[in-house]
Scaffold this motif. Sequence first.
Motif, PDB file in Angstrom:
ATOM      1  N   GLY A 127       0.818  -0.643  -0.101  1.00 33.04           N
ATOM      2  CA  GLY A 127       0.175   0.010  -0.383  1.00 33.04           C
ATOM      3  C   GLY A 127       0.611   1.288   0.455  1.00 33.04           C
ATOM      4  O   GLY A 127       2.113   1.345   0.170  1.00 33.04           O
ATOM      5  N   THR A 128      -0.208   2.447  -0.433  1.00 30.12           N
ATOM      6  CA  THR A 128       1.045   3.443  -0.417  1.00 30.12           C
ATOM      7  C   THR A 128       0.915   3.917   0.637  1.00 30.12           C
ATOM      8  O   THR A 128       2.236   5.114   1.313  1.00 30.12           O
ATOM      9  CB  THR A 128       0.729   4.377  -1.786  1.00 30.12           C
ATOM     10  N   LEU A 129       0.076   4.123   1.901  1.00 31.80           N
ATOM     11  CA  LEU A 129       0.193   4.277   3.354  1.00 31.80           C
ATOM     12  C   LEU A 129       0.245   3.303   4.090  1.00 31.80           C
ATOM     13  O   LEU A 129       0.006   2.181   4.027  1.00 31.80           O
ATOM     14  CB  LEU A 129      -0.904   5.404   3.002  1.00 31.80           C
ATOM     15  N   PRO A 130       1.588   3.941   5.609  1.00 29.32           N
ATOM     16  CA  PRO A 130       1.733   2.663   5.892  1.00 29.32           C
ATOM     17  C   PRO A 130      -0.036   2.405   7.585  1.00 29.32           C
ATOM     18  O   PRO A 130       0.139   1.610   7.893  1.00 29.32           O
ATOM     19  CB  PRO A 130       2.374   3.165   7.038  1.00 29.32           C
ATOM     20  N   ASN A 132      -3.016   2.007   6.587  1.00 33.18           N
ATOM     21  CA  ASN A 132      -3.532   0.941   5.949  1.00 33.18           C
ATOM     22  C   ASN A 132      -3.319  -0.434   6.841  1.00 33.18           C
ATOM     23  O   ASN A 132      -4.306  -1.213   7.825  1.00 33.18           O
ATOM     24  CB  ASN A 132      -3.750   0.105   4.805  1.00 33.18           C
ATOM     25  N   ASP A 133      -1.669  -0.702   7.204  1.00 33.13           N
ATOM     26  CA  ASP A 133      -1.033  -1.640   7.707  1.00 33.13           C
ATOM     27  C   ASP A 133      -1.117  -0.851   8.817  1.00 33.13           C
ATOM     28  O   ASP A 133      -1.356  -2.438  10.465  1.00 33.13           O
ATOM     29  CB  ASP A 133       0.507  -1.577   7.502  1.00 33.13           C
ATOM     30  N   PHE A 134      -1.490   0.210   9.706  1.00 31.25           N
ATOM     31  CA  PHE A 134      -1.061  -0.177  11.521  1.00 31.25           C
ATOM     32  C   PHE A 134      -2.497  -0.400  11.460  1.00 31.25           C
ATOM     33  O   PHE A 134      -2.380  -1.345  13.611  1.00 31.25           O
ATOM     34  CB  PHE A 134      -1.051   0.888  11.241  1.00 31.25           C
ATOM     35  N   VAL A 135      -3.590   0.143  10.906  1.00 31.59           N
ATOM     36  CA  VAL A 135      -5.275   0.238  11.428  1.00 31.59           C
ATOM     37  C   VAL A 135      -5.691  -1.815  11.401  1.00 31.59           C
ATOM     38  O   VAL A 135      -5.704  -2.695  12.632  1.00 31.59           O
ATOM     39  CB  VAL A 135      -5.453   0.310  10.912  1.00 31.59           C
ATOM     40  N   PHE A 136      -5.603  -1.919  10.086  1.00 31.73           N
ATOM     41  CA  PHE A 136      -5.680  -3.385   9.586  1.00 31.73           C
ATOM     42  C   PHE A 136      -5.084  -4.486  10.030  1.00 31.73           C
ATOM     43  O   PHE A 136      -5.307  -5.455  10.665  1.00 31.73           O
ATOM     44  CB  PHE A 136      -6.600  -4.128   8.088  1.00 31.73           C
ATOM     45  N   GLY A 137      -3.071  -3.926  10.409  1.00 31.69           N
ATOM     46  CA  GLY A 137      -2.688  -5.205  10.777  1.00 31.69           C
ATOM     47  C   GLY A 137      -1.912  -5.406   9.421  1.00 31.69           C
ATOM     48  O   GLY A 137      -2.225  -5.674   8.477  1.00 31.69           O
ATOM     49  N   GLU A 138      -0.785  -6.224   9.771  1.00 28.22           N
ATOM     50  CA  GLU A 138       0.042  -5.901   8.797  1.00 28.22           C
ATOM     51  C   GLU A 138       0.262  -7.130   7.852  1.00 28.22           C
ATOM     52  O   GLU A 138       0.802  -7.347   6.740  1.00 28.22           O
ATOM     53  CB  GLU A 138       2.185  -6.199   9.045  1.00 28.22           C
ATOM     54  N   LEU A 139      -0.705  -8.408   8.628  1.00 31.43           N
ATOM     55  CA  LEU A 139      -1.398  -9.306   7.197  1.00 31.43           C
ATOM     56  C   LEU A 139      -2.511  -9.850   6.818  1.00 31.43           C
ATOM     57  O   LEU A 139      -2.736 -10.163   6.085  1.00 31.43           O
ATOM     58  CB  LEU A 139      -0.895 -10.804   8.414  1.00 31.43           C
ATOM     59  N   VAL A 140      -3.323  -8.644   7.590  1.00 32.40           N
ATOM     60  CA  VAL A 140      -4.456  -8.682   6.971  1.00 32.40           C
ATOM     61  C   VAL A 140      -4.948  -8.238   5.632  1.00 32.40           C
ATOM     62  O   VAL A 140      -5.454  -8.037   4.696  1.00 32.40           O
ATOM     63  CB  VAL A 140      -5.589  -7.878   8.530  1.00 32.40           C
ATOM     64  N   TRP A 141      -3.864  -6.391   6.207  1.00 33.86           N
ATOM     65  CA  TRP A 141      -4.121  -5.595   4.427  1.00 33.86           C
ATOM     66  C   TRP A 141      -3.365  -6.436   3.261  1.00 33.86           C
ATOM     67  O   TRP A 141      -4.488  -5.970   2.759  1.00 33.86           O
ATOM     68  CB  TRP A 141      -3.677  -4.086   4.793  1.00 33.86           C
TER      69      TRP A 141
END
Length: 171
Positions: A127-130, A132-141
């Motif tokens: 993804g272009t912004l971190p 999304n990873d931070f909110v959903f998790g690095e495995l889910v996004w």
Amino acid sequence: MNLSTSSILLIIAAVGTSVTTCLEIYPAFAATNHTAVREVIKHYHLNKTVEQGINDVVTSAVQQTVELFTIPLQTYLIIASLKHAMLHINRTSPMKAFWFDACIQCLVMANLIFWKNGSFLEFSIDGTLPWNDFVFGELVWPGLVQFALPLSLFFRYHSVHVIVETYVELW
């Protein structure tokens, strides 16, 4: 209501694209406070100030919100033009024909650009912004992106196909 296969496919892809857009808007709202932004910047080692991070989040939220409103509107307009003969332009009115042509060309070009950007340019699974990873998790996004990206690309490409098909039928 009798819909063609093309319309049904367009609706399914539009719903998938809208859900994806909603999932991209949610992290922006979740990361709008200074503490969350500071945490993301620290966790991902970004060279940004908190204000720059908040500006990125707000810009992303505005962009996704505009896209969320345009997807159903575009889908409705395309299906209405397919379904009804109300868009037949009076050939004696060159101004109506000009505006109709301009709108069709704008829709086609916008969808082709979105399709090309999603297909060939700058796509990374992270993804272009971190946010999304931070909110959903690095495995889910990444899983959500892998599911949603094909729907979004299909929606854009199929929209171009249906618009051009309708344009050819009308002229």
